[in-house]
Enzyme design. Structure first.
Site, PDB file in Angstrom:
ATOM      1  N   HIS A 179       1.009  -1.184   0.132  1.00 35.99           N
ATOM      2  CA  HIS A 179       0.036  -0.147   0.057  1.00 35.99           C
ATOM      3  C   HIS A 179       0.542   1.204   0.011  1.00 35.99           C
ATOM      4  O   HIS A 179       0.742   2.253  -0.665  1.00 35.99           O
ATOM      5  CB  HIS A 179      -0.940  -0.067   1.154  1.00 35.99           C
ATOM      6  CG  HIS A 179      -1.787   1.128   1.363  1.00 35.99           C
ATOM      7  ND1 HIS A 179      -2.999   0.906   0.852  1.00 35.99           N
ATOM      8  CD2 HIS A 179      -1.758   2.586   1.798  1.00 35.99           C
ATOM      9  CE1 HIS A 179      -3.700   2.377   0.855  1.00 35.99           C
ATOM     10  NE2 HIS A 179      -2.895   3.115   1.430  1.00 35.99           N
ATOM     11  N   GLU A 180       1.907   1.263   1.074  1.00 34.73           N
ATOM     12  CA  GLU A 180       2.474   2.567   1.023  1.00 34.73           C
ATOM     13  C   GLU A 180       3.403   2.510  -0.157  1.00 34.73           C
ATOM     14  O   GLU A 180       3.803   3.861  -0.729  1.00 34.73           O
ATOM     15  CB  GLU A 180       3.295   2.662   2.465  1.00 34.73           C
ATOM     16  CG  GLU A 180       2.540   2.403   3.576  1.00 34.73           C
ATOM     17  CD  GLU A 180       1.266   3.407   3.722  1.00 34.73           C
ATOM     18  OE1 GLU A 180       1.514   4.436   3.069  1.00 34.73           O
ATOM     19  OE2 GLU A 180       0.433   3.182   4.418  1.00 34.73           O
ATOM     20  N   GLU A 201      -4.672   7.642  -3.277  1.00 32.40           N
ATOM     21  CA  GLU A 201      -5.090   6.255  -2.592  1.00 32.40           C
ATOM     22  C   GLU A 201      -5.511   5.446  -3.731  1.00 32.40           C
ATOM     23  O   GLU A 201      -5.237   4.279  -3.499  1.00 32.40           O
ATOM     24  CB  GLU A 201      -6.359   6.730  -1.818  1.00 32.40           C
ATOM     25  CG  GLU A 201      -6.855   5.819  -0.734  1.00 32.40           C
ATOM     26  CD  GLU A 201      -5.724   5.523   0.215  1.00 32.40           C
ATOM     27  OE1 GLU A 201      -5.043   6.281   0.413  1.00 32.40           O
ATOM     28  OE2 GLU A 201      -5.848   4.432   0.871  1.00 32.40           O
TER      29      GLU A 201
HETATM   30 ZN    ZN Z   1      -3.133   5.196   1.447  1.00 33.76          ZN
END
Ligand code: ZN
Length: 549
Positions: A313-314, A343
């Site tokens: 994710h990061e 995002e």
């Molecule tokens: Zn995020």
């Protein structure tokens, strides 16, 4: 929008996943000169001056970012007093820089000049973004900015204590004060931005040109679609075994796995030219700018999935931040267009790639070796199903890909009521619990697992939540567009090749920077307006395999 990276709002967001607080280390920026393209002679001087000022703001922002990163990762406990003074001084300097009357003069000079039309689209965009930022920053009274910053520190501190004590009544007076301050800012920003409501003005800070009316329509369709997928999963023929996900995996092993995952997505943490690194914090986050973008994760021995997916994710956030056009560095356009788009990139890497069967086809044998036999008796398909379990839960950050957006829809609906002053802070717990029952079918036992679970409202970040679910929606559309051009991307992933896909993302998403507002950018990338169909189609297809429906 705030392209200036460590502006007031970003300070409010510090402490949890903040992807827009870039920092830069000494020396990195020295070789990169401003590259602004050719500018018509008459406007050259004011435009260059404007960009030089922007560069200072960006560099100051990156310095603030790195001391924030340091605070989360390395700072000894005793340093907190000095650190808060450093942050206060930097924030004051940043506010002064961005409200410098000379910026206003330069902007007017350019905008009113008879040669304005001869500026390129890129140059006009820079001027537009600076004007927007300048107007917003100068219209917010310094007293309000200061009071809000002070209240943020108090509210977060009390929030932590109240959460520990499971006592909303402790938190309530501080949240009421914070809400009042943000509402004042929203009323002012509504005038400056010309939005239909105060809530829209707050949304626009994180997701430019997005408004509650559009989000309401999108979220209604999203909710209906998600409830259907949840229902199908519940009735599916497959029963999932997730028991092996709690097997103990030593931290050293998880660190090695993290490095492999970083390498897979092309997030360089080890070459002499590396622009990234991984550290450990309570809550994973990404911070940085261009050549120095750092991520953090958390290792739990009995929860390997937590570090696996936070790295992906990061990492998705990080590669977006590292791949804006090089020549746009220090310019307003050299930034993400919105938090929703940010995002979309992190979720793309985490979920669409990282939780796909194709990825694990490639990576599961590696994982089995790296974990020294801990998962040797687990079948690939069982593992892939386990990491995709759909289970309505109380906690947003633990939610799966299907139910996640429902957590966001609840928050959006509540914020809308609150900003319209149809409810007050005291009504929050009851409304929260009711909606969790209605939308997710779970019973909230206490406010720590309910209305007090997130830091956002304590930080004053009202209007931020919708960007998370919008990220899912953008991600679905981006995936569909990519599939048209790279129909064999799944085969590539199976072979361990992420580069082909990444190249597409860099060209079509990352390199667009902040050249367009989100509604324009999504249309340019996909040919379609914002819509939930591709995301729902993707979920239906994937979960029909996971759950056998
Ligand atoms: Zn995020």
């Amino acid at each position: 929008m705030e392209f200036v990276i460590y502006s007031f709002v970003q300070l409010l967001l510090a402490g949890f996943e903040n992807t827009r607080n870039p920092y830069i280390v000494e020396g990195v920026y020295s070789f990169a000169a401003i590259n602004m393209g050719k500018v018509i002679d008459t406007l050259k001087s004011p435009y260059e001056k404007l960009l030089a000022k922007t560069k200072e703001m960006v560099i100051l922002g990156t310095a603030t970012g790195i001391i924030h990163w340091d605070m989360e990762t390395k700072m000894p406990p005793k340093g907190v007093g000095l650190r808060s003074q450093q942050l206060a001084l930097l924030s004051q300097m940043s506010h002064r820089l961005s409200t410098d009357p000379e910026i206003g003069d330069l902007l007017s000079k350019i905008e009113k000049h008879t040669d304005y039309e001869s500026l390129s689209a890129l140059q006009k965009r820079n001027v537009y973004l600076l004007r927007k930022h300048y107007d917003e920053q100068t219209k917010l009274p310094e007293k309000l900015v200061k009071e809000t910053a002070k209240q943020e520190a108090i509210a977060i501190d009390v929030w932590k204590k109240a959460k520990g004590a499971k006592d909303f009544s402790m938190f309530k007076p501080e949240l009421e004060k914070m809400f009042k301050l943000r509402k004042q800012a929203a009323d002012i920003l509504m005038e400056v931005k010309g939005t239909a409501s105060p809530y829209d003005a707050l949304i626009d800070m994180y997701e430019p040109k997005m408004d509650a009316r559009t989000i309401t329509k999108i979220f209604a369709e999203l909710r209906d679609g998600l409830v259907l997928v949840m229902e199908k999963c519940r009735r599916g023929s497959k029963r999932l075994d997730t028991s092996f996900m709690n097997r103990k995996v030593p931290v050293e092993m998880q660190e090695k796995i993290s490095k492999e995952l970083a390498e897979f997505i092309g997030y360089d943490i080890k070459s002499p030219q590396a622009g990234g690194r991984i550290d450990e914090t309570e809550h994973p986050f990404t911070g940085g700018y261009y050549d120095d973008v750092r991520i953090t994760t958390h290792y739990y021995e009995n929860n390997l999935a937590s570090s696996l997916f936070s790295i992906l994710h990061e990492g998705g956030h990080a590669i977006y931040e590292q791949n804006f056009k090089e020549s746009w560095m220090y310019q307003p356009v050299g930034s993400s267009t919105s938090l929703g788009f940010h995002e979309s990139q992190s979720r793309f890497v985490e979920n669409m790639v990282g939780r796909s069967r194709e990825f694990w086809n490639y990576f599961f044998p590696k994982l089995q070796v790296l974990t020294g036999g801990i998962f040797s008796n687990v079948a690939l398909d069982d593992f892939v199903r386990a990491i995709n379990q759909v289970k309505p839960s109380k906690i947003r950050v633990e939610a799966d890909e299907v139910t996640y957006s429902l957590h966001i829809i609840i928050r959006f609906e509540i914020e809308q009521e609150l900003l319209a002053e149809r409810i007050t802070v005291k009504d929050l717990p009851e409304l929260w619990n009711q909606k969790y029952k209605d939308y997710l079918g779970v019973t909230i036992e206490n406010d720590s697992e309910g209305v007090m679970q997130d830091i956002h409202w304590a930080s004053g970040a009202f209007g931020y939540f919708p960007t998370y679910a919008l990220g899912n929606v953008y991600g679905g559309q981006i995936l569909e567009a990519m599939e048209r051009e790279l129909p064999n991307w799944r085969d590539k992933i199976t072979e361990g090749n992420f580069q082909t896909l990444k190249k597409w993302l860099v060209e079509n998403v990352h390199q667009q920077g902040d050249l367009y507002d989100p509604p324009v950018l999504i249309k340019r990338i996909t040919g379609e307006e914002l819509n939930v169909n591709p995301f729902l189609k993707y979920l239906n297809k994937k979960y029909s395999w996971v759950y056998g429906f």
